[in-house]
Design a protein around this motif. Structure first.
Motif, PDB file in Angstrom:
ATOM      1  N   UNK B  81       0.820  -1.204   0.000  1.00 39.90           N
ATOM      2  CA  UNK B  81       0.000   0.000   0.000  1.00 39.90           C
ATOM      3  C   UNK B  81       0.854   1.254   0.000  1.00 39.90           C
ATOM      4  N   UNK B 115      -8.022   1.275  -8.731  1.00 34.56           N
ATOM      5  CA  UNK B 115      -7.485   0.311  -7.777  1.00 34.56           C
ATOM      6  C   UNK B 115      -6.515   0.987  -6.818  1.00 34.56           C
ATOM      7  N   UNK B 117      -6.570   4.105  -6.001  1.00 41.49           N
ATOM      8  CA  UNK B 117      -7.400   4.914  -5.119  1.00 41.49           C
ATOM      9  C   UNK B 117      -7.950   4.077  -3.974  1.00 41.49           C
ATOM     10  N   UNK B 118      -8.379   2.892  -4.320  1.00 39.08           N
ATOM     11  CA  UNK B 118      -8.950   1.977  -3.321  1.00 39.08           C
ATOM     12  C   UNK B 118      -7.903   1.625  -2.270  1.00 39.08           C
ATOM     13  N   UNK B 119      -6.705   1.252  -2.727  1.00 40.65           N
ATOM     14  CA  UNK B 119      -5.637   0.901  -1.789  1.00 40.65           C
ATOM     15  C   UNK B 119      -5.275   2.102  -0.920  1.00 40.65           C
ATOM     16  N   UNK B 120      -5.273   3.266  -1.549  1.00 40.70           N
ATOM     17  CA  UNK B 120      -4.949   4.487  -0.830  1.00 40.70           C
ATOM     18  C   UNK B 120      -5.967   4.737   0.265  1.00 40.70           C
ATOM     19  N   UNK B 121      -7.229   4.511  -0.104  1.00 39.24           N
ATOM     20  CA  UNK B 121      -8.323   4.709   0.847  1.00 39.24           C
ATOM     21  C   UNK B 121      -8.176   3.759   2.035  1.00 39.24           C
ATOM     22  N   UNK B 122      -7.889   2.495   1.760  1.00 38.05           N
ATOM     23  CA  UNK B 122      -7.702   1.515   2.835  1.00 38.05           C
ATOM     24  C   UNK B 122      -6.550   1.946   3.730  1.00 38.05           C
TER      25      UNK B 122
END
Lengths: 121, 134
Positions: B81, B115, B117-122
């Motif tokens: 991440x 994707x 963005x998603x990892x960043x969000x997590x």
């Protein structure tokens, strides 16, 4: 691109999982609410004999799709087990599919709201 | 990386032992079911041939999940991440793999962007998703 190919997108994995959830969910409904009543009260095994094995192998594909999505989206083992068992109880596959889809959209949506566009695009 | 302690915790942590317990019940269970279907198939039920093949496939699926569960390294996930964010520290062996200056190129395709963005969000929520307790 140095990011491994398998990490590039979850979209495909989510679509495959959703498609298989609907397929398996429908197959299970046909099996439980059409095939088995006909077998018991209609004394005919035809529907069960056709839908049964097809559903069984589709469930196998559903499992692979669920595992693929779980790995890409970094789901915990708990959520994977919920996805696996959802395919075994009538109607539950649809509910879980909706929950998974919603939670992923919520996370992706939250990114959009708090995005700092210039920084990383 | 693969010190004795790390390997021991990989195979002998409480969660790993629980996984061994589950898989050691699951695989024989599937094989018994396959055998049972095979005997039915041989006694005349053609449908059971299909189920006799299906049960070993379930056993294999269980082994794949078990293997993934054991080899899911939380530190590696966090590192992944951070690298995706291009903000955190480099992994210790970064000199060998030599990652580029940024993982987020200007012309990244939309799917990869989503994707990341998603990892960043997590990562931002400080809640790394992992199959192992940290």
């Amino acid at each position: 691109m140095s990011v491994p190919k398998r990490f590039r997108s979850m979209d495909g994995a989510l679509k495959r999982y959703r498609f298989m959830a609907y397929t398996v969910g429908t197959g299970l409904l046909i099996l439980v609410f059409v095939g088995i009543p006909i077998q018991i009260w209609g004394h005919s095994k035809t529907v069960v004999a056709i839908v049964g094995p097809i559903h069984g192998y589709l469930y196998l594909i559903y499992l692979v799709a669920a595992l693929d999505l779980a790995r890409r989206a970094r789901f915990g083992i708990g959520r994977l087990l919920v996805m696996i068992s959802a395919g075994l109880v009538p109607f539950v596959a649809f509910i879980i599919e909706r929950k998974i889809e919603k939670s992923m959209h919520a996370e992706l949506g939250a990114v959009d709201e708090s995005a700092e566009p210039a920084e990383h695009r | 990386m693969t010190t004795g302690t790390a390997r021991r915790s990989l195979w002998l942590s409480r969660r790993a032992l629980l996984a061994h317990l589950v898989i050691s019940a699951w695989v024989p269970g599937c094989l018994v079911a396959a055998w049972w279907q095979a005997t039915i198939a041989l006694s005349g039920n053609a449908l059971s041939y299909l189920y006799a093949v299906e049960w070993p496939a379930f056993a294999i699926f269980g082994v794949v999940v078990w293997w993934n569960f054991l080899h899911d390294d939380p530190a590696e996930r966090v590192n992944f991440r951070l690298r995706a964010l291009d903000r955190g520290p480099r992994p210790p062996d970064s000199s060998r793999t030599a990652p580029p200056a940024s993982y987020r190129s200007r012309d990244e395709d939309p799917a990869l962007g989503a994707y990341n963005d998603y990892l960043e969000q997590l990562s931002r929520r400080q809640r790394p998703k992992t199959w192992r307790r940290q």
